[in-house]
Design an enzyme around this catalytic site. Sequence first.
Site, short mmCIF file in Angstrom:
data_model
loop_
_atom_site.label_atom_id
_atom_site.label_comp_id
_atom_site.label_asym_id
_atom_site.label_seq_id
_atom_site.Cartn_x
_atom_site.Cartn_y
_atom_site.Cartn_z
N ASP A 7 -55.30 7.47 5.27
CA ASP A 7 -54.08 7.19 4.51
C ASP A 7 -53.12 6.53 5.50
O ASP A 7 -52.43 7.21 6.25
CB ASP A 7 -53.49 8.48 3.95
CG ASP A 7 -52.22 8.24 3.15
OD1 ASP A 7 -52.11 7.17 2.51
OD2 ASP A 7 -51.33 9.11 3.17
N GLU A 66 -56.88 3.66 1.61
CA GLU A 66 -56.10 3.37 0.41
C GLU A 66 -55.64 1.92 0.44
O GLU A 66 -55.23 1.40 1.48
CB GLU A 66 -54.88 4.30 0.33
CG GLU A 66 -54.11 4.15 -0.96
CD GLU A 66 -52.99 5.16 -1.11
OE1 GLU A 66 -52.39 5.19 -2.19
OE2 GLU A 66 -52.72 5.93 -0.16
N ASP A 138 -50.02 13.85 3.84
CA ASP A 138 -50.79 12.72 4.37
C ASP A 138 -52.25 13.08 4.62
O ASP A 138 -53.14 12.28 4.35
CB ASP A 138 -50.14 12.17 5.65
CG ASP A 138 -48.74 11.63 5.38
OD1 ASP A 138 -48.64 10.59 4.71
OD2 ASP A 138 -47.76 12.25 5.83
#
Length: 171
Positions: A7, A66, A138
């Site tokens: 991420d 992502e 996160d």
Amino acid sequence: MVILGIDPGSRITGFGVIKVQDNKIYYVASGCIQITEITTPKRLKQIADGITQIINIYAPTEAAIEQIFMFQNPMGAIKLGQARGVAMCTLAINNLEVSEYSAKQIKQAVVGTGGAAKSQVQHMVQSLLGLSKKPPEDAADALAIAICHYHSSKSLAKISGASRVSQKRIK
């Protein structure tokens, strides 16, 4: 199969590592690379060094990240794009194929709805991996990315298997 989920972020980059064995998902590790440097080049190097260290410790066989999403602030988008680019380049340098997923795809795979809140993602990651407490946002997002990748790769394997069967029937 060991999957590393990333991420990316310009201040905090989350990571999550899962192992898949006999169609079961196991938690391996997760955490955050805290970016403390002031200058952009040093911040980006800190991300690359952190990801390299994670790769060296956990030896993932696959990686997922992502996709970038819409930002109100153009500078925020640029900084996120830089962090994401460094993460992808570091994964590629370490000979890992990188799959990309949108936030909606990740939430859909883990929670069942693409509009899920961060707290819902944390709860489902905790539940799916049998964790005693919710991981930080996160880290939870990175684990969700890894879980999404596993589910997506499993679906793609079924689809490619189906196409092989249908091709045999046509001949």
